[in-house]
Design a protein around this motif. Structure first.
Motif, PDB file in Angstrom:
ATOM      1  N   SER A  25     -65.558  50.848  12.104  1.00 32.31           N
ATOM      2  CA  SER A  25     -66.060  51.939  11.276  1.00 32.31           C
ATOM      3  C   SER A  25     -67.558  51.816  11.029  1.00 32.31           C
ATOM      4  O   SER A  25     -68.233  52.809  10.796  1.00 32.31           O
ATOM      5  N   SER A  26     -68.090  50.629  11.110  1.00 34.69           N
ATOM      6  CA  SER A  26     -69.520  50.397  10.911  1.00 34.69           C
ATOM      7  C   SER A  26     -70.281  50.740  12.194  1.00 34.69           C
ATOM      8  O   SER A  26     -69.976  50.210  13.277  1.00 34.69           O
ATOM      9  N   VAL A  73     -60.442  44.400   9.892  1.00 36.78           N
ATOM     10  CA  VAL A  73     -61.147  44.009   8.670  1.00 36.78           C
ATOM     11  C   VAL A  73     -62.313  44.953   8.409  1.00 36.78           C
ATOM     12  O   VAL A  73     -62.555  45.372   7.279  1.00 36.78           O
ATOM     13  N   ASN A  74     -63.032  45.326   9.469  1.00 39.69           N
ATOM     14  CA  ASN A  74     -64.166  46.232   9.315  1.00 39.69           C
ATOM     15  C   ASN A  74     -63.718  47.608   8.847  1.00 39.69           C
ATOM     16  O   ASN A  74     -64.410  48.262   8.076  1.00 39.69           O
ATOM     17  N   GLN A  75     -62.545  48.055   9.282  1.00 39.75           N
ATOM     18  CA  GLN A  75     -62.035  49.345   8.835  1.00 39.75           C
ATOM     19  C   GLN A  75     -61.639  49.289   7.366  1.00 39.75           C
ATOM     20  O   GLN A  75     -61.767  50.286   6.656  1.00 39.75           O
ATOM     21  N   LEU A  76     -61.179  48.135   6.913  1.00 38.43           N
ATOM     22  CA  LEU A  76     -60.807  47.999   5.502  1.00 38.43           C
ATOM     23  C   LEU A  76     -62.018  48.052   4.586  1.00 38.43           C
ATOM     24  O   LEU A  76     -61.964  48.605   3.490  1.00 38.43           O
ATOM     25  N   TYR A  77     -63.118  47.435   5.028  1.00 41.80           N
ATOM     26  CA  TYR A  77     -64.314  47.334   4.200  1.00 41.80           C
ATOM     27  C   TYR A  77     -65.492  48.041   4.857  1.00 41.80           C
ATOM     28  O   TYR A  77     -66.618  47.554   4.834  1.00 41.80           O
ATOM     29  N   GLY A  78     -65.257  49.200   5.432  1.00 39.78           N
ATOM     30  CA  GLY A  78     -66.256  49.896   6.232  1.00 39.78           C
ATOM     31  C   GLY A  78     -67.489  50.363   5.488  1.00 39.78           C
ATOM     32  O   GLY A  78     -68.595  50.258   5.975  1.00 39.78           O
ATOM     33  N   GLY A  79     -67.343  50.883   4.301  1.00 41.68           N
ATOM     34  CA  GLY A  79     -68.495  51.388   3.574  1.00 41.68           C
ATOM     35  C   GLY A  79     -68.828  52.816   3.951  1.00 41.68           C
ATOM     36  O   GLY A  79     -68.059  53.514   4.608  1.00 41.68           O
ATOM     37  N   THR A  80     -70.007  53.241   3.536  1.00 40.40           N
ATOM     38  CA  THR A  80     -70.421  54.617   3.771  1.00 40.40           C
ATOM     39  C   THR A  80     -71.040  54.778   5.155  1.00 40.40           C
ATOM     40  O   THR A  80     -71.478  53.809   5.768  1.00 40.40           O
TER      41      THR A  80
END
Length: 96
Positions: A25-26, A73-80
């Protein structure tokens, strides 16, 4: 001695790594892993040594498992989303 992977199995590994890389997501992680996947497979593209191909396949298969876990993990804590990712609306002729 391990048998060399087939061309189809290497292509499947490449597409799996590319799909997983695109699932981040990042933006920064996503673009880095897509570039890295492309360059890694481009380097091994003309390799004919079965031992090197088998070692490459084994290493990248393990790397794919790590990449999948990292993507989750990145999708869980992706951010804006970044400004670079924002799609600008298409202007109509009357919207000046």
């Amino acid at each position: 001695m391990a048998a060399a992977p087939t061309k189809q199995s290497l292509q499947k590994l490449y597409s799996s790594m590319l799909k997983t890389s695109e699932s981040f997501s990042s933006y920064n992680f996503r673009s880095y892993f897509v570039r890295r996947t492309n360059s890694t497979f481009r380097e091994i593209q003309d390799e004919t040594d079965p031992a090197r191909l088998a070692a490459f396949y084994a290493e990248k298969s393990n790397e794919l498992a790590v990449l999948k876990r990292s993507a989750v993990v990145n999708q869980l804590y992706g951010g804006t989303r970044l400004v670079v990712e924002e799609q600008k609306p298409v202007r109509e002729r009357g919207d000046i």
